[in-house]
Design a protein around this motif. Structure first.
Motif, PDB file in Angstrom:
ATOM      1  N   ASP A 317      63.135  61.542  38.258  1.00 13.40           N
ATOM      2  CA  ASP A 317      62.832  63.116  39.070  1.00 13.40           C
ATOM      3  C   ASP A 317      61.347  62.963  39.774  1.00 13.40           C
ATOM      4  O   ASP A 317      61.357  63.070  40.795  1.00 13.40           O
ATOM      5  CB  ASP A 317      62.707  64.034  38.181  1.00 13.40           C
ATOM      6  CG  ASP A 317      64.344  64.353  37.652  1.00 13.40           C
ATOM      7  OD1 ASP A 317      64.867  64.419  38.415  1.00 13.40           O
ATOM      8  OD2 ASP A 317      64.432  64.724  36.430  1.00 13.40           O
ATOM      9  N   PHE A 318      60.310  62.266  39.028  1.00 11.46           N
ATOM     10  CA  PHE A 318      59.044  62.192  39.800  1.00 11.46           C
ATOM     11  C   PHE A 318      58.847  61.065  40.878  1.00 11.46           C
ATOM     12  O   PHE A 318      58.610  61.694  42.026  1.00 11.46           O
ATOM     13  CB  PHE A 318      57.998  61.463  38.686  1.00 11.46           C
ATOM     14  CG  PHE A 318      56.636  61.404  39.341  1.00 11.46           C
ATOM     15  CD1 PHE A 318      56.020  62.300  39.773  1.00 11.46           C
ATOM     16  CD2 PHE A 318      56.166  59.898  39.011  1.00 11.46           C
ATOM     17  CE1 PHE A 318      54.644  61.820  40.521  1.00 11.46           C
ATOM     18  CE2 PHE A 318      55.153  59.683  39.508  1.00 11.46           C
ATOM     19  CZ  PHE A 318      54.261  60.578  40.371  1.00 11.46           C
ATOM     20  N   HIS A 319      59.752  60.031  40.635  1.00 12.25           N
ATOM     21  CA  HIS A 319      59.775  59.284  41.865  1.00 12.25           C
ATOM     22  C   HIS A 319      60.710  59.765  42.880  1.00 12.25           C
ATOM     23  O   HIS A 319      60.245  59.317  44.237  1.00 12.25           O
ATOM     24  CB  HIS A 319      60.264  57.903  41.349  1.00 12.25           C
ATOM     25  CG  HIS A 319      58.833  57.214  40.415  1.00 12.25           C
ATOM     26  ND1 HIS A 319      58.900  57.423  39.147  1.00 12.25           N
ATOM     27  CD2 HIS A 319      57.768  56.655  40.860  1.00 12.25           C
ATOM     28  CE1 HIS A 319      58.035  56.463  38.690  1.00 12.25           C
ATOM     29  NE2 HIS A 319      57.332  56.013  39.784  1.00 12.25           N
ATOM     30  N   MET A 320      61.748  60.265  42.513  1.00  5.63           N
ATOM     31  CA  MET A 320      62.349  60.905  43.896  1.00  5.63           C
ATOM     32  C   MET A 320      61.559  61.971  44.238  1.00  5.63           C
ATOM     33  O   MET A 320      61.797  62.225  45.751  1.00  5.63           O
ATOM     34  CB  MET A 320      63.819  61.500  43.178  1.00  5.63           C
ATOM     35  CG  MET A 320      64.923  60.523  42.339  1.00  5.63           C
ATOM     36  SD  MET A 320      65.583  59.356  43.692  1.00  5.63           S
ATOM     37  CE  MET A 320      66.802  60.690  44.413  1.00  5.63           C
ATOM     38  N   ALA A 321      60.806  62.657  43.865  1.00  7.95           N
ATOM     39  CA  ALA A 321      59.870  63.585  44.172  1.00  7.95           C
ATOM     40  C   ALA A 321      59.129  63.075  45.244  1.00  7.95           C
ATOM     41  O   ALA A 321      58.600  63.535  46.445  1.00  7.95           O
ATOM     42  CB  ALA A 321      59.242  64.598  43.310  1.00  7.95           C
ATOM     43  N   LEU A 322      58.561  62.000  44.803  1.00  9.00           N
ATOM     44  CA  LEU A 322      57.365  61.075  45.884  1.00  9.00           C
ATOM     45  C   LEU A 322      58.268  60.836  46.993  1.00  9.00           C
ATOM     46  O   LEU A 322      57.648  61.021  48.221  1.00  9.00           O
ATOM     47  CB  LEU A 322      57.032  59.723  45.308  1.00  9.00           C
ATOM     48  CG  LEU A 322      56.156  60.008  44.186  1.00  9.00           C
ATOM     49  CD1 LEU A 322      55.822  58.300  43.436  1.00  9.00           C
ATOM     50  CD2 LEU A 322      55.097  60.754  44.236  1.00  9.00           C
ATOM     51  N   LEU A 323      59.478  60.435  47.117  1.00  7.96           N
ATOM     52  CA  LEU A 323      60.370  60.023  48.314  1.00  7.96           C
ATOM     53  C   LEU A 323      60.522  61.226  49.033  1.00  7.96           C
ATOM     54  O   LEU A 323      60.554  61.196  50.357  1.00  7.96           O
ATOM     55  CB  LEU A 323      61.518  59.283  47.902  1.00  7.96           C
ATOM     56  CG  LEU A 323      61.277  57.737  47.327  1.00  7.96           C
ATOM     57  CD1 LEU A 323      62.524  57.356  46.899  1.00  7.96           C
ATOM     58  CD2 LEU A 323      61.139  56.869  48.482  1.00  7.96           C
ATOM     59  N   ALA A 324      61.015  62.102  48.598  1.00  4.23           N
ATOM     60  CA  ALA A 324      61.302  63.533  49.366  1.00  4.23           C
ATOM     61  C   ALA A 324      59.989  64.045  49.921  1.00  4.23           C
ATOM     62  O   ALA A 324      60.043  64.510  51.155  1.00  4.23           O
ATOM     63  CB  ALA A 324      61.925  64.699  48.277  1.00  4.23           C
TER      64      ALA A 324
END
Length: 440
Positions: A317-324
């Motif tokens: 979730d954290f790394h998907m948040a970075l991308l978003a």
């Protein structure tokens, strides 16, 4: 039943060939070297009723995120072990079944019970350990300490020069703060078995914690060419090398490693590694004041769009948040943060409220709202450990907080944080930042 594993524990097969392939396959699996699948398939071919071979093959399917295949193999192992397996083998397969069928809490509890009775069952011992193990992804804030305690509880059972145990015992101590012991153990493990990606991986982490980045860079540069590009952690080891280059300001080498080994177009690793490595490298690049080459964020986001769409896996979730955040996809980030907040309220997100907080913080950072980002991160910074992964992977959160404080004009807070970081380990970048703040 004369066939045994590497530690002389009985194996329920009458085929010496199957047992030999099993022992070799497990060693390849636990070193993440190439040839795992073929070797374990040969064990199954030599004895189609060998439950433990199916179980090990299921574990490797799971490592490779081949979930349907993993479930089929562990179901077959479960069926066979009831017919001709020992108590140890039945318990072993039950633990793996919990892992593969998405029951991590049961898997961890059963694994610890299993190891109290059979501490040399290394495939089970491997499950709670490492940056992506059951302890790391348990949501516990003390998972680094828990790994050390597990290793020390059972250390007396292992031979002094057991390459596998040295790797994970050393890594556990390094992550938990004893970098001198961690370094000694992981260096010894790599000496004993050079074809062991987990050993060079563990050593890279321990050297990072020691502030010995130049030495880590030398190790990776010397070792990586001998590891086939198809290897599970090939791109991740290169990621360590790219971060080391970025740390010393060698942008050309860092971007070269990214393009050749890490970018989604060339990476051969697991989705969780590809997504976390690409997003965290590009985020650091941008946060450190460098321009991200055109198209890199979009390429990483396209790859990630095929994975981890369902929130609830905190590290992802954290790394998907970075991308978003980096690509301006505010809508999907707000949706993820909202669902995560609901999971926190329901008590089903073990990592807790730090996860949705991270989503809001990285969006604030990407929007240039640095004071807001710092305001969100400061009270939860000590809880970031709950998302799992390693200290090197989680350091990006503190980097984001530090850069936010500097850009928001909070020089006193930034200096205090830099002093803390430099006290823990030397850092070329932190020294440069502290000098700039002091002079500014």
């Amino acid at each position: 039943m004369a066939c045994v594993d590497r530690y002389n524990m009985p194996l329920s097969t009458d085929s010496d060939t199957a047992a030999q392939h099993y022992r070799t396959g497990v060693d390849l699996l636990l070193s993440l070297w190439t040839g795992v699948a073929q070797t374990l398939d040969e064990a199954i071919a030599a004895d189609p009723d060998f439950a433990m071979a199916y179980a090990a093959r299921a574990r490797f399917h799971a490592v490779r995120t081949e979930i349907d295949e993993a479930k089929a193999k562990i179901a077959k192992a479960t069926q066979l072990v009831q017919i001709n397996g020992t108590a140890r083998e039945r318990s072993h397969i039950q633990v793996l079944s919990h892992v593969i069928n998405g029951e991590p809490a049961k898997a961890l509890a059963n694994a610890l019970q299993h190891l109290d009775q059979w501490p040399l069952d290394i495939l089970i011992m491997s499950l709670p350990l490492g940056a992506f193990g059951l302890f790391a992804f348990s949501g516990r804030a003390d998972h680094d300490k828990a790994r050390v305690e597990l290793c020390e509880r059972h250390a007396r059972h292992f031979p002094e020069n057991d390459w596998w145990f040295l790797t994970y015992r050393g890594w556990a101590h390094g992550e938990n703060g004893d970098v001198a012991l961690g370094r000694a153990l992981t260096e010894r493990s790599l000496e004993l078995r050079r074809h062991n990606v987990n050993a060079v991986h563990a050593l890279a982490h321990v050297l990072h914690e020691a502030g010995a980045n130049d030495e880590a860079g030398d190790v990776i540069r010397d070792w990586l060419p001998g590891y086939d590009r198809s290897g599970t952690l090939h791109n991740h080891i290169a990621w360590h090398g790219a971060l080391i280059a970025l740390e010393r300001g060698d942008l050309e080498t860092a971007l070269g490693l990214y393009a050749e080994h890490i970018a989604p177009e060339v990476a051969t690793g697991l989705p969780i590694n590809v997504i976390s490595d690409t997003s965290s490298f590009l985020w650091r690049l941008q946060a450190y004041g460098h321009a991200v080459p055109a198209g890199m964020w979009q390429s990483a986001a396209r790859y990630a769009s095929k994975h981890f769409q369902q929130p609830g896996f905190a590290f992802a979730d954290f790394h998907m948040a970075l991308l978003a955040a980096a690509t301006g996809d505010q809508r999907s980030l707000e949706q993820r943060a909202g669902i995560l907040a609901e999971l926190v309220s329901e008590g089903t997100l073990k990592a807790g409220p730090v996860v949705p907080a991270l989503c809001h913080a990285v969006m604030a950072f990407a929007d240039g709202r640095f004071r807001d980002c710092a305001r969100i991160l400061e009270p939860v910074a000590h809880e970031v450990v709950r998302i799992g992964g390693s200290g090197a992977q989680r350091e990006i959160v503190q980097d984001t907080l530090l850069v936010s404080l500097m850009r928001a004009g909070e020089s006193q807070k930034a200096r205090a944080l830099l002093d803390q970081r430099l006290h823990r380990r030397p850092s070329v970048r932190d020294s440069r930042w502290l000098t700039a703040l002091t002079q500014g």
